[in-house]
Design a protein around this motif. Structure first.
Motif, mmCIF file in Angstrom:
data_model
loop_
_atom_site.group_PDB
_atom_site.id
_atom_site.type_symbol
_atom_site.label_atom_id
_atom_site.label_comp_id
_atom_site.label_asym_id
_atom_site.label_seq_id
_atom_site.Cartn_x
_atom_site.Cartn_y
_atom_site.Cartn_z
ATOM 1 N N VAL A 117 44.693 32.800 37.681
ATOM 2 C CA VAL A 117 43.884 33.335 36.580
ATOM 3 C C VAL A 117 44.335 34.761 36.319
ATOM 4 O O VAL A 117 44.594 35.523 37.265
ATOM 5 C CB VAL A 117 42.374 33.308 36.914
ATOM 6 N N VAL A 118 44.428 35.135 35.050
ATOM 7 C CA VAL A 118 44.691 36.526 34.665
ATOM 8 C C VAL A 118 43.547 36.981 33.779
ATOM 9 O O VAL A 118 43.240 36.337 32.769
ATOM 10 C CB VAL A 118 46.019 36.681 33.906
ATOM 11 N N VAL A 119 42.908 38.078 34.159
ATOM 12 C CA VAL A 119 41.869 38.691 33.335
ATOM 13 C C VAL A 119 42.523 39.827 32.569
ATOM 14 O O VAL A 119 42.961 40.819 33.154
ATOM 15 C CB VAL A 119 40.697 39.209 34.184
ATOM 16 N N CYS A 120 42.619 39.680 31.247
ATOM 17 C CA CYS A 120 43.318 40.646 30.395
ATOM 18 C C CYS A 120 42.321 41.536 29.659
ATOM 19 O O CYS A 120 41.224 41.098 29.295
ATOM 20 C CB CYS A 120 44.176 39.919 29.363
ATOM 21 N N GLU A 121 42.742 42.756 29.402
ATOM 22 C CA GLU A 121 41.860 43.707 28.740
ATOM 23 C C GLU A 121 41.484 43.263 27.328
ATOM 24 O O GLU A 121 40.337 43.379 26.908
ATOM 25 C CB GLU A 121 42.511 45.087 28.689
ATOM 26 N N ASP A 122 42.467 42.768 26.580
ATOM 27 C CA ASP A 122 42.218 42.415 25.188
ATOM 28 C C ASP A 122 43.247 41.379 24.731
ATOM 29 O O ASP A 122 44.087 40.913 25.506
ATOM 30 C CB ASP A 122 42.262 43.661 24.296
ATOM 31 N N ALA A 123 43.171 41.053 23.443
ATOM 32 C CA ALA A 123 44.057 40.025 22.895
ATOM 33 C C ALA A 123 45.527 40.451 22.960
ATOM 34 O O ALA A 123 46.414 39.605 23.138
ATOM 35 C CB ALA A 123 43.654 39.716 21.453
ATOM 36 N N ALA A 124 45.783 41.750 22.826
ATOM 37 C CA ALA A 124 47.161 42.227 22.873
ATOM 38 C C ALA A 124 47.785 41.966 24.241
ATOM 39 O O ALA A 124 48.941 41.522 24.337
ATOM 40 C CB ALA A 124 47.217 43.714 22.531
ATOM 41 N N GLN A 125 47.045 42.226 25.297
ATOM 42 C CA GLN A 125 47.551 41.957 26.640
ATOM 43 C C GLN A 125 47.669 40.455 26.876
ATOM 44 O O GLN A 125 48.606 39.987 27.549
ATOM 45 C CB GLN A 125 46.648 42.591 27.702
ATOM 46 N N ALA A 126 46.727 39.684 26.332
ATOM 47 C CA ALA A 126 46.796 38.234 26.488
ATOM 48 C C ALA A 126 48.039 37.661 25.807
ATOM 49 O O ALA A 126 48.657 36.705 26.299
ATOM 50 C CB ALA A 126 45.533 37.583 25.913
ATOM 51 N N GLU A 127 48.432 38.252 24.675
ATOM 52 C CA GLU A 127 49.645 37.805 23.994
ATOM 53 C C GLU A 127 50.877 38.067 24.841
ATOM 54 O O GLU A 127 51.830 37.269 24.838
ATOM 55 C CB GLU A 127 49.763 38.521 22.645
ATOM 56 N N ARG A 128 50.877 39.162 25.600
ATOM 57 C CA ARG A 128 52.009 39.449 26.476
ATOM 58 C C ARG A 128 52.118 38.390 27.576
ATOM 59 O O ARG A 128 53.213 37.979 27.949
ATOM 60 C CB ARG A 128 51.849 40.841 27.096
ATOM 61 N N VAL A 139 41.738 34.966 30.849
ATOM 62 C CA VAL A 139 40.390 35.384 30.470
ATOM 63 C C VAL A 139 40.465 36.776 29.855
ATOM 64 O O VAL A 139 41.214 37.631 30.333
ATOM 65 C CB VAL A 139 39.458 35.396 31.701
ATOM 66 N N LEU A 140 39.701 37.017 28.794
ATOM 67 C CA LEU A 140 39.721 38.305 28.119
ATOM 68 C C LEU A 140 38.458 39.112 28.432
ATOM 69 O O LEU A 140 37.363 38.560 28.539
ATOM 70 C CB LEU A 140 39.830 38.131 26.605
ATOM 71 N N MET A 141 38.629 40.424 28.601
ATOM 72 C CA MET A 141 37.475 41.309 28.706
ATOM 73 C C MET A 141 36.873 41.552 27.331
ATOM 74 O O MET A 141 35.651 41.579 27.170
ATOM 75 C CB MET A 141 37.893 42.651 29.326
ATOM 76 N N ASP A 142 37.728 41.773 26.360
ATOM 77 C CA ASP A 142 37.323 42.003 24.979
ATOM 78 C C ASP A 142 37.901 40.872 24.143
ATOM 79 O O ASP A 142 39.113 40.765 23.988
ATOM 80 C CB ASP A 142 37.857 43.361 24.506
ATOM 81 N N GLY A 143 37.033 40.024 23.620
ATOM 82 C CA GLY A 143 37.486 38.829 22.942
ATOM 83 C C GLY A 143 37.827 38.981 21.482
ATOM 84 O O GLY A 143 38.217 38.008 20.835
#
Length: 370
Positions: free
Chosen positions: A110-121, A136-140
């Motif tokens: 599982v990776v908890v990402c700060e936002d959509a930009a990090q999730a895209e990476r 998983v995103l902190m800010d969706g």
């Protein structure tokens, strides 16, 4: 982490503070400050922990956190530990090669990402990460519909099951894998057990002696072990944590707003404060910097090349209007009780440490790196 999870249960009635509002504000600052009680922190940690278990996180599974320092970092870390997971911090500034290496080498599920930009990476390298099951995103905001968000993870797992999972973890169980570039080549994973982390806390407790009524301002990256130890220790002792608003340029201004009692930092911030104080002194006319230097030397501990110990540098020097220490403290946003320094780089900074020793009482930590 069972011991820390039980400590969270004892935090009722005290507070953890953090900036409110969006992670990326239109004005470059998060809107105001909000307070989260220890009881609310406990419930949030339990909700995150149960949600991660509902996603399939098992004891010993690696849960990566890819984010800057913010309250949700703490929620994700504590929730993962409560679920029996192993936390893998990832610097938000990590390049693609480092990101792929850390997630792949650790075996993060599982990776908890700060936002959509990090999730895209993460999405860009996900095809090379066969063990990764969830992002998983902190800010969706801006995320794809249906993407898991930290405050909306699936339910269905009883709290009692979460508590049993955490209680089963012992001192010899792996707690976190922190990747450090201390040698050449790709970062190396430093495996710390729960016992290791508790030993670090005990060894550094005197450097972060805050308790109820004290506030620690946290701007250091939580991907680094120093910030994590400060965080754990402050909360276990009942102090309040205040997270910075996300922009390093605003740290000094936020210190003036929050007026914390404790400021864990690295020397670079104090060098910035030093430069600002000297600049203001020089603006007062010829000899301003020299007069400030003389005032600093007149402070208790001001003639030492290294930082003073706890309790040094209080008040104005006799016969010096305003006191050099007061000016330095004002430049540091009014911090008075402690500034715990990380390791720094040698003699060239010893003169600037004098400015710190006459301001907040400062303690220099040992070389804790990761």
């Amino acid at each position: 982490m069972s011991r820390n999870d039980r400590a969270v249960h004892r935090m009722d009635g005290r507070t953890v503070r953090g900036p409110a509002g969006p992670a990326v504000p239109s004005a470059g600052r998060w809107g105001g400050w909000t307070e989260v009680s220890f009881e609310e922190l406990r419930e949030t940690v339990r909700a995150v922990g149960c949600g991660l278990m509902a996603l399939g996180v098992r004891a010993g599974d690696r849960v990566a956190v890819l984010s800057g320092t913010r309250p949700e970092w703490t929620y994700a870390q504590f929730g993962a530990l409560a679920a029996g997971g192993v936390v893998v911090p990832v610097y938000p500034t990590a390049g693609e090669d480092e990101l792929l290496w850390v997630l792949g080498d650790s075996g993060a599920s599982v990776v908890v990402c700060e936002d959509a930009a990090q999730a895209e990476r993460v999405a860009a390298v996900r095809g090379k990460l066969p063990e990764l099951r969830h992002v998983v995103l902190m800010d969706g905001r801006g995320a794809a519909p249906g993407a898991p968000v930290l405050d909306g993870l699936p339910g269905g797992v009883p709290v009692a099951e979460l508590l049993a999972r955490g209680a089963a973890r012992g001192p010899s169980d792996l707690c976190t894998i922190i990747y450090t570039s201390g040698t050449t080549g790709l970062p190396k994973g430093c495996c710390l057990t729960h016992g290791n982390v508790v030993a670090q806390q005990n060894a550094t407790a005197d450097l972060t002696d805050g308790g109820p009524g004290d506030t620690t301002y946290l701007y250091l990256p939580l991907a680094h072990v120093l910030a994590q130890i400060v965080q754990f220790t402050s909360l276990r002792q009942g102090g309040a944590l205040c997270y910075f608003g996300g922009r390093i340029e605003d740290v000094v201004a936020e210190l003036a707003e929050v007026r914390p009692t404790h400021l864990p930092s690295v020397p670079r911030l104090f060098e910035k404060v030093h430069a600002g104080v000297v600049s203001r002194a020089e603006a007062r006319g010829a000899g301003g910097a020299a007069r400030l230097e003389a005032a600093v030397r007149a402070q208790p501990g001001g003639d030492r090349g290294a930082v003073a110990g706890r309790g040094a540098g209080r008040g104005a020097a006799p016969g010096v209007a305003g006191g050099g220490g007061e000016r330095v403290r004002a430049g540091a946003g009014g911090v008075r009780r402690a500034g715990a320094l990380g390791a720094d780089g040698g003699r060239r900074r010893s003169r600037r440490r004098r400015w710190i020793s006459c301001g907040p009482a400062a303690s220099r930590s040992s070389r804790v790196t990761a």
